[in-house]
Design an enzyme around this catalytic site. Structure first.
Site, short mmCIF file in Angstrom:
data_model
loop_
_atom_site.label_atom_id
_atom_site.label_comp_id
_atom_site.label_asym_id
_atom_site.label_seq_id
_atom_site.Cartn_x
_atom_site.Cartn_y
_atom_site.Cartn_z
N HIS A 83 37.95 27.12 -3.09
CA HIS A 83 39.02 26.51 -3.88
C HIS A 83 40.11 26.09 -2.88
O HIS A 83 41.16 26.70 -2.78
CB HIS A 83 39.56 27.54 -4.88
CG HIS A 83 40.39 26.97 -5.99
ND1 HIS A 83 40.91 25.69 -5.96
CD2 HIS A 83 40.81 27.51 -7.17
CE1 HIS A 83 41.60 25.48 -7.07
NE2 HIS A 83 41.55 26.56 -7.82
N ARG A 133 35.91 20.03 -10.54
CA ARG A 133 35.61 21.48 -10.63
C ARG A 133 34.27 21.63 -11.32
O ARG A 133 34.01 21.02 -12.37
CB ARG A 133 36.70 22.20 -11.44
CG ARG A 133 36.32 23.65 -11.75
CD ARG A 133 37.44 24.43 -12.38
NE ARG A 133 38.46 24.75 -11.40
CZ ARG A 133 39.49 25.57 -11.65
NH1 ARG A 133 39.61 26.14 -12.83
NH2 ARG A 133 40.39 25.81 -10.71
N LYS A 183 24.41 13.70 -22.46
CA LYS A 183 23.27 12.78 -22.64
C LYS A 183 22.24 12.95 -21.55
O LYS A 183 21.28 12.20 -21.48
CB LYS A 183 23.78 11.34 -22.63
CG LYS A 183 24.80 11.01 -23.69
CD LYS A 183 25.17 9.52 -23.57
CE LYS A 183 26.31 9.16 -24.49
NZ LYS A 183 26.78 7.79 -24.25
N ARG A 187 46.11 25.63 -14.69
CA ARG A 187 46.99 25.27 -13.57
C ARG A 187 46.45 24.14 -12.70
O ARG A 187 47.16 23.19 -12.38
CB ARG A 187 47.24 26.50 -12.67
CG ARG A 187 48.37 27.37 -13.13
CD ARG A 187 48.12 28.81 -12.76
NE ARG A 187 47.04 29.32 -13.58
CZ ARG A 187 47.23 29.90 -14.77
NH1 ARG A 187 48.42 30.12 -15.20
NH2 ARG A 187 46.20 30.30 -15.51
N THR A 188 45.20 24.26 -12.29
CA THR A 188 44.70 23.29 -11.31
C THR A 188 44.68 21.89 -11.92
O THR A 188 45.21 20.94 -11.33
CB THR A 188 43.30 23.70 -10.81
OG1 THR A 188 43.38 25.05 -10.33
CG2 THR A 188 42.82 22.80 -9.69
C1 NCD Z 1 41.48 30.52 -10.05
C2 NCD Z 1 40.15 29.82 -10.07
O1 NCD Z 1 39.90 28.96 -10.93
O2 NCD Z 1 39.36 30.13 -9.19
N1 NCD Z 1 42.45 29.95 -10.86
C3 NCD Z 1 43.19 28.90 -10.39
O3 NCD Z 1 42.67 27.86 -10.05
N2 NCD Z 1 44.51 29.09 -10.29
C4 NCD Z 1 41.38 31.99 -10.17
C5 NCD Z 1 40.62 32.58 -11.32
O4 NCD Z 1 40.11 31.89 -12.20
O5 NCD Z 1 40.56 33.81 -11.36
#
Ligand code: NCD
Length: 302
Positions: A107, A69, A48, A16-17
């Site tokens: 997040h 991320r 590397k 999703r993100t």
């Molecule tokens: C979440 C995350 O990555 O923290 N997912 C997301 O970004 N929608 C929640 C999760 O992984 O449980």
């Protein structure tokens, strides 16, 4: 965002993100570069031996913002500071870095879309255009799941406490934490919630899920974050310890909404999907719209 480029750099899995950021950039007329570095550095020069700082600095040269991320808590803030310090001393380009999840830390863009969803679903202005108003001055949110490792609940708790009064004009906010033993909301998050929210905020740990659902407006469920445990045995000990199903929801308030950042594993039975209180798929779609708004604010041409 015509001629604007967004980089999405992911050292952890994402559906999703990553995709909602990419779709948001495309829908605003921009484009994106993606690095999937989730498998031991994947397609990046991390393989590397390159540092995270250097990789992100590189993407910063080729794009107008970097969505990052990474599994390490605090890494995204650290990288951004390093990049901006380097830019200040060398006169290089300074691009925004958006935290798309830093381990068990934060997040923030998920929290933005979650806040939008709460308001849109419940009719809380100014983030809702719904004619049906919320009609209450107190918002009650139950956070059920892995409150220890879940970065979404860390960010959401803090954002709710920062905004319930100043932005949403509510008098009170009650956060109820329900989790398997050992997966409690960390004290540092509770402290941030209290500091940001002042006297109108209550935080409690109800003894049962049933008690937590009494008078509840939002049930926010998260999965147990398997990848954050030190040993498989520790995960096995708490796995499957809570399930939201139709039987449980029979006694829950009729106007309560059920949210989940997704992915779900087994903590919400699929039979709940057709309950009109299930807001998680609408929440997922909101992610793209909220990220469009964020990118338009940051990178859009007036
Ligand atoms: C979440 C995350 O990555 O923290 N997912 C997301 O970004 N929608 C929640 C999760 O992984 O449980």
């Amino acid at each position: 965002m015509k001629h604007r480029v967004l980089s999405t750099v992911f050292y952890e899995a994402s559906t999703r993100t990553a995709c909602s950021f990419q779709s948001a950039a495309l829908r605003l007329g921009g484009t994106f570069l993606h690095i999937d570095a989730s498998s031991k550095g994947g397609g990046s020069s991390t393989k590397k031996g390159e540092t995270l700082e250097d990789t992100v600095r590189c993407l910063g040269c080729y794009s107008d913002a970097v969505v990052l991320r990474h599994p390490e808590e605090g890494s995204v803030g650290r990288v951004m500071e390093a990049m901006h310090a380097a830019a200040a001393s060398t006169g290089g380009k300074r691009v925004p870095v958006i935290n798309a999840g830093d381990g068990t830390g934060e997040h923030p863009t998920q929290a933005l879309l979650d806040l939008f969803t709460v308001c849109d679903e419940l009719g809380i202005p100014p983030l809702s255009s719904a004619s049906k108003g919320f009609g209450k001055q107190k918002l009650v949110v139950t956070l059920l799941g892995d409150n220890k490792h879940g970065r979404t609940v860390h960010s959401l708790s803090e954002l709710l406490s920062r905004s319930y009064n100043s932005t949403l004009g509510l008098d009170d906010l009650e956060l109820r934490y329900v989790n398997p033993a050992g997966l409690e909301m960390p004290q540092y998050v509770r402290d941030k919630v209290s500091a940001a929210g002042g006297d109108g905020v209550t935080q409690s740990s109800p003894s049962s899920l049933g008690a937590a659902l009494e008078g509840c407006d939002v049930l926010y469920v998260t999965r147990i974050q398997k990848e954050r445990f030190d040993t498989p045995e520790q995960y096995e000990a708490v796995k499957g310890s809570y399930v939201v199903d139709c039987a449980l929801l029979e006694d829950a308030p009729k106007d309560m909404i059920i949210m989940h950042p997704l992915p779900r594993v087994d903590e919400i039975a699929t039979e709940v999907d057709s309950d009109e209180r299930a807001a998680y798929f609408r929440q997922m779609e909101n992610g793209m719209f909220v990220r469009m708004a964020l990118l338009a604010l940051m990178l859009g041409k007036a």
